[in-house]
Scaffold this active site. Structure first.
Site, PDB file in Angstrom:
ATOM      1  N   ASN A  37     -14.736  -1.952 -11.037  1.00 54.25           N
ATOM      2  CA  ASN A  37     -14.835  -0.728 -10.242  1.00 54.25           C
ATOM      3  C   ASN A  37     -14.727   0.541 -11.100  1.00 54.25           C
ATOM      4  O   ASN A  37     -13.723   0.774 -11.766  1.00 54.25           O
ATOM      5  CB  ASN A  37     -13.698  -0.748  -9.209  1.00 54.25           C
ATOM      6  CG  ASN A  37     -13.987   0.124  -8.013  1.00 54.25           C
ATOM      7  OD1 ASN A  37     -14.990   0.833  -7.975  1.00 54.25           O
ATOM      8  ND2 ASN A  37     -13.101   0.070  -7.028  1.00 54.25           N
ATOM      9  N   HIS A 122      -7.080  -4.282   6.298  1.00 55.76           N
ATOM     10  CA  HIS A 122      -6.518  -2.960   5.976  1.00 55.76           C
ATOM     11  C   HIS A 122      -6.501  -2.060   7.203  1.00 55.76           C
ATOM     12  O   HIS A 122      -7.551  -1.609   7.642  1.00 55.76           O
ATOM     13  CB  HIS A 122      -7.403  -2.246   4.960  1.00 55.76           C
ATOM     14  CG  HIS A 122      -7.304  -2.772   3.572  1.00 55.76           C
ATOM     15  ND1 HIS A 122      -7.618  -2.008   2.479  1.00 55.76           N
ATOM     16  CD2 HIS A 122      -6.930  -3.980   3.093  1.00 55.76           C
ATOM     17  CE1 HIS A 122      -7.441  -2.724   1.383  1.00 55.76           C
ATOM     18  NE2 HIS A 122      -7.036  -3.923   1.727  1.00 55.76           N
ATOM     19  N   ARG A 147      -2.322  -5.155   6.514  1.00 58.36           N
ATOM     20  CA  ARG A 147      -1.744  -4.154   5.615  1.00 58.36           C
ATOM     21  C   ARG A 147      -1.762  -2.814   6.336  1.00 58.36           C
ATOM     22  O   ARG A 147      -2.799  -2.429   6.880  1.00 58.36           O
ATOM     23  CB  ARG A 147      -2.585  -4.078   4.335  1.00 58.36           C
ATOM     24  CG  ARG A 147      -1.975  -3.203   3.250  1.00 58.36           C
ATOM     25  CD  ARG A 147      -2.923  -2.992   2.078  1.00 58.36           C
ATOM     26  NE  ARG A 147      -3.730  -1.796   2.273  1.00 58.36           N
ATOM     27  CZ  ARG A 147      -4.344  -1.119   1.281  1.00 58.36           C
ATOM     28  NH1 ARG A 147      -4.273  -1.562   0.038  1.00 58.36           N
ATOM     29  NH2 ARG A 147      -5.060  -0.043   1.541  1.00 58.36           N
ATOM     30  N   TYR A 159      -3.990   7.642  -0.754  1.00 54.20           N
ATOM     31  CA  TYR A 159      -4.753   6.426  -1.058  1.00 54.20           C
ATOM     32  C   TYR A 159      -4.695   5.462   0.128  1.00 54.20           C
ATOM     33  O   TYR A 159      -3.704   5.409   0.849  1.00 54.20           O
ATOM     34  CB  TYR A 159      -4.204   5.744  -2.319  1.00 54.20           C
ATOM     35  CG  TYR A 159      -2.853   5.129  -2.089  1.00 54.20           C
ATOM     36  CD1 TYR A 159      -1.686   5.866  -2.245  1.00 54.20           C
ATOM     37  CD2 TYR A 159      -2.729   3.809  -1.661  1.00 54.20           C
ATOM     38  CE1 TYR A 159      -0.459   5.325  -1.994  1.00 54.20           C
ATOM     39  CE2 TYR A 159      -1.498   3.254  -1.408  1.00 54.20           C
ATOM     40  CZ  TYR A 159      -0.360   4.009  -1.571  1.00 54.20           C
ATOM     41  OH  TYR A 159       0.852   3.470  -1.301  1.00 54.20           O
ATOM     42  N   ASP A 209       0.984  -1.514   0.591  1.00 53.12           N
ATOM     43  CA  ASP A 209       0.580  -1.332  -0.810  1.00 53.12           C
ATOM     44  C   ASP A 209       1.124  -0.002  -1.325  1.00 53.12           C
ATOM     45  O   ASP A 209       0.758   1.056  -0.818  1.00 53.12           O
ATOM     46  CB  ASP A 209      -0.954  -1.348  -0.899  1.00 53.12           C
ATOM     47  CG  ASP A 209      -1.463  -1.330  -2.328  1.00 53.12           C
ATOM     48  OD1 ASP A 209      -0.629  -1.227  -3.255  1.00 53.12           O
ATOM     49  OD2 ASP A 209      -2.692  -1.414  -2.517  1.00 53.12           O
ATOM     50  N   HIS A 211       0.699   0.945  -4.446  1.00 53.48           N
ATOM     51  CA  HIS A 211      -0.345   1.383  -5.374  1.00 53.48           C
ATOM     52  C   HIS A 211       0.215   1.973  -6.665  1.00 53.48           C
ATOM     53  O   HIS A 211      -0.279   2.994  -7.170  1.00 53.48           O
ATOM     54  CB  HIS A 211      -1.292   2.386  -4.685  1.00 53.48           C
ATOM     55  CG  HIS A 211      -2.736   2.060  -4.894  1.00 53.48           C
ATOM     56  ND1 HIS A 211      -3.474   2.605  -5.907  1.00 53.48           N
ATOM     57  CD2 HIS A 211      -3.567   1.218  -4.246  1.00 53.48           C
ATOM     58  CE1 HIS A 211      -4.703   2.115  -5.864  1.00 53.48           C
ATOM     59  NE2 HIS A 211      -4.780   1.267  -4.866  1.00 53.48           N
ATOM     60  N   GLU A 235       3.404  -4.405  -2.127  1.00 56.72           N
ATOM     61  CA  GLU A 235       2.433  -4.628  -3.209  1.00 56.72           C
ATOM     62  C   GLU A 235       2.497  -3.532  -4.269  1.00 56.72           C
ATOM     63  O   GLU A 235       2.647  -2.353  -3.936  1.00 56.72           O
ATOM     64  CB  GLU A 235       1.037  -4.663  -2.573  1.00 56.72           C
ATOM     65  CG  GLU A 235      -0.110  -4.752  -3.550  1.00 56.72           C
ATOM     66  CD  GLU A 235      -1.457  -4.718  -2.824  1.00 56.72           C
ATOM     67  OE1 GLU A 235      -1.482  -4.977  -1.592  1.00 56.72           O
ATOM     68  OE2 GLU A 235      -2.467  -4.425  -3.469  1.00 56.72           O
ATOM     69  N   GLU A 261      -3.377  -7.051  -9.251  1.00 52.40           N
ATOM     70  CA  GLU A 261      -4.818  -6.909  -9.039  1.00 52.40           C
ATOM     71  C   GLU A 261      -5.516  -6.322 -10.260  1.00 52.40           C
ATOM     72  O   GLU A 261      -6.720  -6.507 -10.421  1.00 52.40           O
ATOM     73  CB  GLU A 261      -5.101  -6.073  -7.780  1.00 52.40           C
ATOM     74  CG  GLU A 261      -4.667  -4.630  -7.859  1.00 52.40           C
ATOM     75  CD  GLU A 261      -4.912  -3.890  -6.535  1.00 52.40           C
ATOM     76  OE1 GLU A 261      -4.510  -4.425  -5.487  1.00 52.40           O
ATOM     77  OE2 GLU A 261      -5.497  -2.802  -6.562  1.00 52.40           O
ATOM     78  N   ARG A 282      -1.522 -11.424  -7.688  1.00 54.08           N
ATOM     79  CA  ARG A 282      -2.740 -10.904  -7.066  1.00 54.08           C
ATOM     80  C   ARG A 282      -3.966 -10.902  -7.971  1.00 54.08           C
ATOM     81  O   ARG A 282      -4.947 -10.203  -7.708  1.00 54.08           O
ATOM     82  CB  ARG A 282      -2.463  -9.480  -6.549  1.00 54.08           C
ATOM     83  CG  ARG A 282      -1.606  -9.547  -5.299  1.00 54.08           C
ATOM     84  CD  ARG A 282      -1.411  -8.246  -4.606  1.00 54.08           C
ATOM     85  NE  ARG A 282      -2.526  -7.346  -4.561  1.00 54.08           N
ATOM     86  CZ  ARG A 282      -3.587  -7.480  -3.757  1.00 54.08           C
ATOM     87  NH1 ARG A 282      -3.664  -8.507  -2.929  1.00 54.08           N
ATOM     88  NH2 ARG A 282      -4.555  -6.587  -3.789  1.00 54.08           N
ATOM     89  N   HIS A 311      -6.452 -10.123  -4.878  1.00 53.27           N
ATOM     90  CA  HIS A 311      -7.141  -8.878  -4.547  1.00 53.27           C
ATOM     91  C   HIS A 311      -8.477  -9.218  -3.881  1.00 53.27           C
ATOM     92  O   HIS A 311      -9.143 -10.168  -4.283  1.00 53.27           O
ATOM     93  CB  HIS A 311      -7.368  -8.119  -5.855  1.00 53.27           C
ATOM     94  CG  HIS A 311      -8.150  -6.861  -5.747  1.00 53.27           C
ATOM     95  ND1 HIS A 311      -7.689  -5.754  -5.065  1.00 53.27           N
ATOM     96  CD2 HIS A 311      -9.359  -6.516  -6.258  1.00 53.27           C
ATOM     97  CE1 HIS A 311      -8.581  -4.790  -5.165  1.00 53.27           C
ATOM     98  NE2 HIS A 311      -9.613  -5.214  -5.871  1.00 53.27           N
ATOM     99  N   ASP A 315     -14.612  -3.903  -3.866  1.00 54.85           N
ATOM    100  CA  ASP A 315     -15.153  -3.916  -5.227  1.00 54.85           C
ATOM    101  C   ASP A 315     -15.443  -5.329  -5.713  1.00 54.85           C
ATOM    102  O   ASP A 315     -16.056  -5.505  -6.761  1.00 54.85           O
ATOM    103  CB  ASP A 315     -14.223  -3.177  -6.206  1.00 54.85           C
ATOM    104  CG  ASP A 315     -12.843  -3.798  -6.295  1.00 54.85           C
ATOM    105  OD1 ASP A 315     -12.337  -4.289  -5.279  1.00 54.85           O
ATOM    106  OD2 ASP A 315     -12.272  -3.773  -7.396  1.00 54.85           O
ATOM    107  N   GLU A 338      -6.715 -11.111   0.403  1.00 47.56           N
ATOM    108  CA  GLU A 338      -7.112  -9.794   0.920  1.00 47.56           C
ATOM    109  C   GLU A 338      -8.592  -9.843   1.324  1.00 47.56           C
ATOM    110  O   GLU A 338      -9.396 -10.484   0.661  1.00 47.56           O
ATOM    111  CB  GLU A 338      -6.900  -8.720  -0.153  1.00 47.56           C
ATOM    112  CG  GLU A 338      -7.223  -7.307   0.296  1.00 47.56           C
ATOM    113  CD  GLU A 338      -6.988  -6.283  -0.818  1.00 47.56           C
ATOM    114  OE1 GLU A 338      -6.996  -6.677  -2.002  1.00 47.56           O
ATOM    115  OE2 GLU A 338      -6.787  -5.100  -0.500  1.00 47.56           O
ATOM    116  N   TRP A 401      -2.754   6.128 -10.139  1.00 48.16           N
ATOM    117  CA  TRP A 401      -3.512   6.071  -8.880  1.00 48.16           C
ATOM    118  C   TRP A 401      -3.481   4.688  -8.287  1.00 48.16           C
ATOM    119  O   TRP A 401      -3.309   3.704  -8.776  1.00 48.16           O
ATOM    120  CB  TRP A 401      -4.983   6.467  -9.035  1.00 48.16           C
ATOM    121  CG  TRP A 401      -5.547   6.655  -7.661  1.00 48.16           C
ATOM    122  CD1 TRP A 401      -5.365   7.744  -6.869  1.00 48.16           C
ATOM    123  CD2 TRP A 401      -6.336   5.722  -6.898  1.00 48.16           C
ATOM    124  NE1 TRP A 401      -5.987   7.552  -5.656  1.00 48.16           N
ATOM    125  CE2 TRP A 401      -6.587   6.308  -5.640  1.00 48.16           C
ATOM    126  CE3 TRP A 401      -6.826   4.428  -7.156  1.00 48.16           C
ATOM    127  CZ2 TRP A 401      -7.300   5.678  -4.648  1.00 48.16           C
ATOM    128  CZ3 TRP A 401      -7.541   3.799  -6.180  1.00 48.16           C
ATOM    129  CH2 TRP A 401      -7.785   4.409  -4.927  1.00 48.16           C
TER     130      TRP A 401
HETATM  131 MG   LIG Z   1      -3.811  -2.991  -3.939  1.00 48.70          MG
END
Ligand SMILES: [Mg+2]
Length: 401
Positions: A37, A122, A147, A159, A209, A211, A235, A261, A282, A311, A315, A338, A401
């Protein structure tokens, strides 16, 4: 089964995908996903310039030997670009072997360990009320694991928050910068999960998550605060370049932890698994060296009571999603997968045998992976540069991020 031809196909049916197509002298072909990605063309170039010339003429049946050839033989080991390229070769070889033997890939991996693969979706919203409504919609579609992410008040963009249920994290065109405020985030998340448990009761599995946004001690505080709401997992609570940072989180909370991930080899998670610092690993087929390497990670994890939770955002192309489902169906210590459904255009470019029903998925019983690519349609969706957003603190400091 000599490899006669190998090609890299880059297309963008809603988002960018890189696909490796291997063809044998006897007319079979196999597909592998090589999508990284936001850095897609680096892997496409690595494959075209450095891997494809070394593949031609090799015996496609020798999956493990070819994996080791591209891992040890490059001298420069690991890294997301290298491991995504190796993953694409490995995935395509498993697809080819399944087609040659006329069996679905999961039968080559020891057969099914379960009837189907549980996935989580999600749900997100601009407010707690919106997020509650989104979780309700997912539950109505049959999901048993969801999630939940909620926008943080006072932050322009958070995010994981989509304008619709089907959102795409990577944005085309200019790179987007968002602002992050840890204090405001830590204040709202326990309130969200208190409401979710009250509204939906104990049966639905709830995930969250982080992140990679928190320090270990901040993550420990959040995990502790979420304990009354019995999350399936928290996560990516903190970046994991330093695997030992999870020890601190673990000391303070019994909320289950998931990470990995962005990992690309077993060495990124060896300590996390061996010291049982996490509950779910993950790593994915496409970013962690393919089905062959992911099985080794799963085997190590099985020894230490760690389960898989790969994950599975958009993507991953449908080629990787199919490979993931064969892997998930077969390994004993599968935890959850996921799943973000792809756009209609993506599904048209990559027709596939896998199915979703009542929160569960199955890879199907077509020979190989059970996924194809419509090349004449793919060329009508040319590559478009796109990036994941980045985050800065309110004072302008770059953040994770
Ligand atoms: Mg994630």
């Amino acid at each position: 089964m000599k490899i006669a031809n190998a090609r890299v196909i880059v297309c963008s049916p809603g988002r960018n995908f890189v696909t490796l197509k291997l063809e044998t002298a006897d007319g079979l072909y196999g597909l592998g996903d090589a999508t990284l990605n936001g850095r897609e063309l680096a892997v496409a170039s690595y494959l075209t310039e450095h891997v494809v010339p070394l593949l031609i003429g090799r015996d496609a049946r020798r999956i493990e030997d070819i994996w080791q050839f591209f891992y040890k033989g490059a001298y420069w080991r690991r890294g997301p670009v290298t491991m995504s390229a190796i993953a694409a070769v490995d995935t395509a070889l498993w697809d080819l072997k399944g087609k040659a033997l006329n069996v679905p890939v999961y039968q080559l991996l020891g057969g099914a360990s379960r009837e189907a693969v549980r996935v989580y979706g999600h749900a997100s919203g601009e407010s707690i009320e919106d997020t509650l409504a989104a979780v309700g919609r997912y539950r109505d579609r049959g999901y048993t694991a969801i999630r939940a992410q909620c926008a943080v008040p006072g932050m322009a963009k958070t995010y994981g928050i989509g304008r619709t249920d089907a959102y795409e994290p990577a944005e085309r065109g200019a790179l987007v910068e968002s602002v992050w405020d840890t204090s405001r985030y830590l204040a709202i998340v326990p309130v969200l999960f208190e409401r979710l448990r009250r509204e939906f009761g104990p049966d639905v599995q709830l995930l969250h998550d982080v992140h990679h946004r928190l320090t270990p001690i901040e993550a420990a505080r959040l995990g502790h605060a979420l304990e009354p709401y019995h999350l399936f997992w928290m996560e990516d609570p903190t970046p994991a370049e330093n695997q030992e940072s999870f020890r601190l989180i673990r000391q303070h909370t019994s909320t289950p932890l998931a990470v990995g991930e962005v990992f690309n080899s077993i060495h990124d998670c060896r300590l996390l698994i061996q010291e049982q610092l996490i509950d779910y690993i993950r790593t994915t087929v496409v970013h962690a060296g393919g089905i062959s390497h992911l099985r080794k990670i799963a085997s190590l994890a099985e020894l230490h009571s760690v389960r898989t939770g790969s994950h599975g955002a958009t993507d991953l192309s449908p080629v990787c999603m199919a490979a993931a489902l064969h892997f998930d169906l077969s390994v004993h210590n599968f935890g959850i997968q996921e799943y973000m459904p792809h756009s209609t255009d993506t599904d048209r470019v990559f027709p596939h045998a896998y199915t979703f029903a009542e929160g569960m998925m199955h890879p199907g019983d077509a020979p190989g992976l059970g996924v194809d690519i419509d090349e004449s349609l793919a060329v009508t969706f040319p590559y478009e540069r796109a990036y994941l957003p980045v985050a800065r603190l309110t004072d302008g400091t770059m953040h994770d991020w």
